[in-house]
Design a protein around this motif. Structure first.
Motif, PDB file in Angstrom:
ATOM      1  N   ARG A  16       0.866  -1.165   0.033  1.00  0.00           N
ATOM      2  CA  ARG A  16       0.079  -0.075  -0.105  1.00  0.00           C
ATOM      3  C   ARG A  16       0.759   1.206   0.053  1.00  0.00           C
ATOM      4  NH1 ARG A  16      -3.934  -1.767   4.885  1.00  0.00           N
ATOM      5  NH2 ARG A  16      -1.932  -2.755   5.347  1.00  0.00           N
ATOM      6  N   LYS A  26       8.645  -0.436   4.784  1.00  0.00           N
ATOM      7  CA  LYS A  26       7.482   0.418   5.261  1.00  0.00           C
ATOM      8  C   LYS A  26       7.678   0.949   6.807  1.00  0.00           C
ATOM      9  CE  LYS A  26       3.578  -1.730   6.301  1.00  0.00           C
ATOM     10  NZ  LYS A  26       2.467  -2.366   6.251  1.00  0.00           N
ATOM     11  N   GLY A 108       2.279 -14.726   5.529  1.00  0.00           N
ATOM     12  CA  GLY A 108       1.250 -14.620   6.564  1.00  0.00           C
ATOM     13  C   GLY A 108       1.989 -14.226   7.966  1.00  0.00           C
ATOM     14  N   ALA A 112       5.056 -15.343  10.178  1.00  0.00           N
ATOM     15  CA  ALA A 112       6.192 -14.522  10.811  1.00  0.00           C
ATOM     16  C   ALA A 112       6.686 -14.744  12.260  1.00  0.00           C
ATOM     17  CB  ALA A 112       5.638 -13.156  10.512  1.00  0.00           C
ATOM     18  N   PRO A 130       3.620  -3.329  14.062  1.00  0.00           N
ATOM     19  CA  PRO A 130       4.172  -1.871  14.046  1.00  0.00           C
ATOM     20  C   PRO A 130       3.211  -0.758  13.418  1.00  0.00           C
ATOM     21  CG  PRO A 130       5.425  -3.352  12.611  1.00  0.00           C
ATOM     22  CD  PRO A 130       4.559  -4.372  13.434  1.00  0.00           C
TER      23      PRO A 130
HETATM   24  P1  UTP Z   1       0.070  -5.997   6.834  1.00  0.00           P
HETATM   25  O1  UTP Z   1      -0.695  -6.817   5.962  1.00  0.00           O
HETATM   26  O2  UTP Z   1      -0.676  -4.776   7.233  1.00  0.00           O
HETATM   27  O3  UTP Z   1       1.363  -5.664   5.970  1.00  0.00           O
HETATM   28  O4  UTP Z   1       0.775  -6.898   7.858  1.00  0.00           O
HETATM   29  P2  UTP Z   1       2.109  -5.787   4.609  1.00  0.00           P
HETATM   30  O5  UTP Z   1       1.750  -6.936   4.107  1.00  0.00           O
HETATM   31  O6  UTP Z   1       3.318  -5.298   4.619  1.00  0.00           O
HETATM   32  O7  UTP Z   1       1.216  -4.449   3.902  1.00  0.00           O
HETATM   33  P3  UTP Z   1       0.367  -4.346   2.548  1.00  0.00           P
HETATM   34  O8  UTP Z   1      -1.126  -4.969   2.858  1.00  0.00           O
HETATM   35  O9  UTP Z   1       1.096  -5.023   1.487  1.00  0.00           O
HETATM   36  O10 UTP Z   1       0.279  -2.808   2.444  1.00  0.00           O
HETATM   37  C1  UTP Z   1       0.448  -6.571   9.408  1.00  0.00           C
HETATM   38  C2  UTP Z   1       1.850  -6.558   9.764  1.00  0.00           C
HETATM   39  O11 UTP Z   1       2.468  -7.970   9.776  1.00  0.00           O
HETATM   40  C3  UTP Z   1       3.844  -7.999   9.099  1.00  0.00           C
HETATM   41  C4  UTP Z   1       3.782  -6.719   8.207  1.00  0.00           C
HETATM   42  O12 UTP Z   1       5.101  -6.412   7.763  1.00  0.00           O
HETATM   43  C5  UTP Z   1       2.999  -5.801   9.116  1.00  0.00           C
HETATM   44  O13 UTP Z   1       4.111  -5.274  10.111  1.00  0.00           O
HETATM   45  N1  UTP Z   1       3.765  -9.330   8.256  1.00  0.00           N
HETATM   46  C6  UTP Z   1       2.985  -9.570   7.472  1.00  0.00           C
HETATM   47  C7  UTP Z   1       5.055 -10.044   8.213  1.00  0.00           C
HETATM   48  O14 UTP Z   1       5.852  -9.790   8.941  1.00  0.00           O
HETATM   49  N2  UTP Z   1       4.888 -11.117   7.302  1.00  0.00           N
HETATM   50  C8  UTP Z   1       3.950 -11.556   6.771  1.00  0.00           C
HETATM   51  O15 UTP Z   1       4.202 -12.607   6.070  1.00  0.00           O
HETATM   52  C9  UTP Z   1       2.821 -10.931   6.532  1.00  0.00           C
END
Ligand code: UTP
Length: 287
Positions: A16, A26, A108, A112, A130
């Motif tokens: 995003r 990010k 997912g 993680a 975060p």
């Molecule tokens: P989000 O779905 O909000 O973040 O995951 P994303 O996937 O980075 O963002 P978009 O949707 O593509 O814009 C919530 C949190 O979980 C972490 C992300 O980094 C974020 O801090 N996360 C998510 C992981 O560490 N690993 C994953 O496989 C998925």
């Protein structure tokens, strides 16, 4: 057992925020003058957590650079007499003991957390997402830790959201909304509006018993091959082992552009050196 350990998943793709998040993780985008991940580490430190594992993906080394000592920079600041900045820089290096683990593919949130299993090492632990920023003046995670210690059961943060928004979150089915901590009966991920069991959403703070790791390991991957934390927590809830604590403070979803901008404006407005600029900007007619 006191909670000493925390996990901060930061290995998502951050789609995003593309193209900003293509080369820069990010969580290193700043809210006012601190990167998003620093608010997360500070919040964990406020809750008494002393060991933090940040889950990273490839190419996110700048995150560990942010918390590592920077002797050359410090020497320059010292020589220039920039004491306040020097203290700020040093503070980032001493907030907690920070460890890093790689998640090789973004499979997912549940996956993680599993990546941090060696770090967790069979102890209860906190998880903090975060990009969901809670008011930095609060210590809600600290209150959740206290609830975990008193009740001896895992605790997730709940937020009452407008009914039409609950379909974007995981929703809690709750025994009795009047009794806190909430006894959670089950969790439903992104329910259709007419099937939502309540308007209480799960938001990104968790204090968990280590048994969650075994539950995650047994889960089959869901849609898109992802392993979801909510699915493991649903199992805990159905066994009567999951509590909810309602957050009534300010929260920003800094993972999307609107929330990120709002967080910047709201927190800048509270800084003496920036308040006038924010007031000036907000007073302008919309272009
Ligand atoms: P989000 O779905 O909000 O973040 O995951 P994303 O996937 O980075 O963002 P978009 O949707 O593509 O814009 C919530 C949190 O979980 C972490 C992300 O980094 C974020 O801090 N996360 C998510 C992981 O560490 N690993 C994953 O496989 C998925």
């Amino acid at each position: 057992m006191p909670i000493r350990k925390g996990v901060i998943p930061a290995a998502g793709l951050g789609t995003r925020f593309l193209p900003a998040s293509k080369a820069v993780p990010k969580v290193l985008l700043p809210i006012v003058d601190r990167p998003v991940i620093q608010y997360a580490v500070e919040e964990m430190a406020r809750a008494g957590i002393t060991q933090i594992c940040i889950v990273l993906s490839h190419g996110q080394g700048a995150i560990s650079d942010h918390f590592a000592p920077a002797p050359e920079l410090e020497a320059v600041l010292e020589k220039a007499g920039k004491t306040e900045l020097l203290e700020e820089v040093r503070r980032t290096e001493t907030l907690a003991d920070i460890f890093y683990v790689q998640q090789h593919r973004p499979l997912g949130l549940g996956h993680a957390v599993v990546c941090a299993a060696d770090f967790i090492d069979d102890e209860p632990f906190a998880v903090l997402l975060p990009d969901e920023l809670f008011d930095p003046k609060d210590n809600f995670l600290g209150e959740m830790v206290e609830t975990f210690e008193v009740e001896g059961a895992s605790v997730v943060a709940g937020l009452e959201v407008p009914h039409e928004e609950i379909c974007r979150y995981g929703a809690m089915a709750i025994e009795d909304l009047e009794v806190e901590p909430l006894r959670i009966l089950s969790l439903v991920e992104k329910p259709p509006l007419d099937e939502a069991p309540s308007d209480i959403a799960i938001v990104g703070r968790y204090v968990l018993e280590p048994a969650v790791l075994a539950l995650l390991a047994k889960l089959p991957p869901g849609a898109l091959g992802e392993i979801q934390l909510t699915d493991a927590l649903d199992i805990l809830a159905r066994e009567g082992r999951l509590l909810g604590k309602l957050y009534r403070g300010r929260r920003w979803d800094a993972g999307n552009k609107q929330g990120f901008l709002r967080a910047n404006f709201d927190l800048a407005a509270e800084r003496p050196d920036l308040a006038a600029t924010v007031a000036d900007l907000l007073g302008r007619p919309v272009a």
